[in-house]
Design a protein around this motif. Structure first.
Motif, PDB file in Angstrom:
ATOM      1  N   VAL A 155     -24.934  11.706   6.211  1.00 47.34           N
ATOM      2  CA  VAL A 155     -23.320  11.454   6.449  1.00 47.34           C
ATOM      3  C   VAL A 155     -22.658  10.366   5.714  1.00 47.34           C
ATOM      4  N   GLN A 156     -21.794  10.929   4.919  1.00 50.43           N
ATOM      5  CA  GLN A 156     -20.952   9.916   4.037  1.00 50.43           C
ATOM      6  C   GLN A 156     -19.454  10.237   4.273  1.00 50.43           C
ATOM      7  N   LEU A 157     -18.690   9.289   3.975  1.00 50.30           N
ATOM      8  CA  LEU A 157     -17.261   9.126   4.115  1.00 50.30           C
ATOM      9  C   LEU A 157     -16.674   8.451   2.899  1.00 50.30           C
ATOM     10  N   GLN A 158     -15.591   9.020   2.410  1.00 50.33           N
ATOM     11  CA  GLN A 158     -15.037   7.946   1.220  1.00 50.33           C
ATOM     12  C   GLN A 158     -13.597   8.355   1.259  1.00 50.33           C
ATOM     13  N   ALA A 159     -12.778   7.035   1.797  1.00 49.04           N
ATOM     14  CA  ALA A 159     -11.473   7.255   1.713  1.00 49.04           C
ATOM     15  C   ALA A 159     -10.773   6.811   0.291  1.00 49.04           C
ATOM     16  N   SER A 160      -9.708   7.490   0.214  1.00 47.78           N
ATOM     17  CA  SER A 160      -9.010   7.112  -1.340  1.00 47.78           C
ATOM     18  C   SER A 160      -7.538   7.478  -1.145  1.00 47.78           C
ATOM     19  N   GLY A 161      -6.733   7.039  -2.102  1.00 47.66           N
ATOM     20  CA  GLY A 161      -5.489   7.263  -2.062  1.00 47.66           C
ATOM     21  C   GLY A 161      -4.442   6.162  -1.632  1.00 47.66           C
ATOM     22  N   GLY A 162      -5.069   5.059  -1.618  1.00 45.67           N
ATOM     23  CA  GLY A 162      -4.239   3.890  -0.980  1.00 45.67           C
ATOM     24  C   GLY A 162      -3.548   3.444  -2.307  1.00 45.67           C
ATOM     25  N   GLY A 163      -2.589   2.771  -2.238  1.00 47.93           N
ATOM     26  CA  GLY A 163      -1.973   1.744  -3.225  1.00 47.93           C
ATOM     27  C   GLY A 163      -0.733   1.039  -2.691  1.00 47.93           C
ATOM     28  N   LEU A 164       0.128   0.615  -3.774  1.00 46.18           N
ATOM     29  CA  LEU A 164       1.424  -0.243  -3.246  1.00 46.18           C
ATOM     30  C   LEU A 164       2.580   0.799  -3.291  1.00 46.18           C
ATOM     31  N   VAL A 165       3.444   0.592  -2.372  1.00 45.90           N
ATOM     32  CA  VAL A 165       4.507   1.640  -2.285  1.00 45.90           C
ATOM     33  C   VAL A 165       5.686   0.546  -1.500  1.00 45.90           C
ATOM     34  N   GLN A 166       6.879   1.072  -1.952  1.00 40.75           N
ATOM     35  CA  GLN A 166       8.000   0.141  -1.377  1.00 40.75           C
ATOM     36  C   GLN A 166       8.125   0.963  -0.067  1.00 40.75           C
ATOM     37  N   THR A 167       8.961   0.152   0.952  1.00 36.74           N
ATOM     38  CA  THR A 167       9.519   0.405   2.112  1.00 36.74           C
ATOM     39  C   THR A 167      10.053   1.609   2.149  1.00 36.74           C
ATOM     40  N   GLY A 168       9.656   2.619   3.068  1.00 41.55           N
ATOM     41  CA  GLY A 168      10.135   3.952   3.097  1.00 41.55           C
ATOM     42  C   GLY A 168       9.534   5.091   2.115  1.00 41.55           C
ATOM     43  N   GLY A 169       8.671   4.534   1.446  1.00 40.95           N
ATOM     44  CA  GLY A 169       7.922   5.402   0.681  1.00 40.95           C
ATOM     45  C   GLY A 169       6.729   6.213   1.079  1.00 40.95           C
ATOM     46  N   SER A 170       6.056   7.097   0.444  1.00 38.97           N
ATOM     47  CA  SER A 170       4.853   7.862   0.969  1.00 38.97           C
ATOM     48  C   SER A 170       3.561   7.808   0.493  1.00 38.97           C
ATOM     49  N   LEU A 171       2.714   7.596   0.843  1.00 39.49           N
ATOM     50  CA  LEU A 171       0.977   8.011   0.458  1.00 39.49           C
ATOM     51  C   LEU A 171       0.412   9.100   1.000  1.00 39.49           C
TER      52      LEU A 171
END
Length: 124
Positions: free
Chosen positions: A1-17
Motif C-alpha cells: 500500500v503506497q500513497l503519493q500526494a502531489s500538486g502543492g505549490g505557492l498561490v496567492q490568497t483567493g487562488g486555487s490548487l
C-alpha cells in the motif's frame, strides 16, 4: 500500500490548487481516503475524507464550501480541489488510508498508511 500526494505549490490568497493522492498496490476506491494537513508549529489536522465507493464525504468546518474531494478511479487517485485559498490554509498536506476504516472519519490515529506530504503555501 503506497500513497503519493502531489500538486502543492505557492498561490496567492483567493487562488486555487488541485491536490492528487495517487494510490499504488491497492484499488483506492475500495478504501476510505483522508486528507490531513500540518501547519508549522501545529498538530496534524483532518481536512476531508471520502469513503470507499465515494458515498460518504466529510469536510472540516474551516474548508466547507471551498474544498471538494472526489475520486478519479480511472487513475486510482483521490483529488482535493482547493478554491478560495487563504493564508491559514498554508500547510503540508498528506493523504492517508487504512483498510479497517468504515465510512469516512478524520481521526488521525485510525489511519495506518500515509503518503509523503505536499507543501501548500498561500501568500497574503
Amino acid at each position: 500500500v503506497q500513497l503519493q500526494a502531489s500538486g502543492g505549490g505557492l498561490v496567492q490568497t483567493g487562488g486555487s490548487l488541485r491536490l492528487s493522492c495517487a494510490a499504488s498496490g491497492f484499488t483506492s476506491d475500495n478504501y476510505a481516503i483522508g486528507w490531513f494537513r500540518q501547519a508549522p508549529g501545529k498538530e496534524r489536522e483532518g481536512v476531508s475524507c471520502i469513503s470507499s465507493g465515494g458515498g460518504i464525504i466529510y469536510y472540516t468546518e474551516s474548508v466547507k464550501g471551498r474544498f471538494t474531494i472526489s475520486r478519479d478511479n480511472a487513475k486510482n487517485t483521490v483529488i482535493l480541489q482547493m478554491n478560495s485559498l487563504q493564508p491559514e490554509d498554508t500547510a503540508v498536506y498528506y493523504c492517508a488510508t487504512d483498510p479497517t476504516i468504515s465510512g469516512c472519519v478524520l481521526t488521525r490515529r485510525l489511519y495506518g498508511y500515509w503518503g509523503h506530504g505536499t507543501l501548500v503555501t498561500v501568500s497574503s
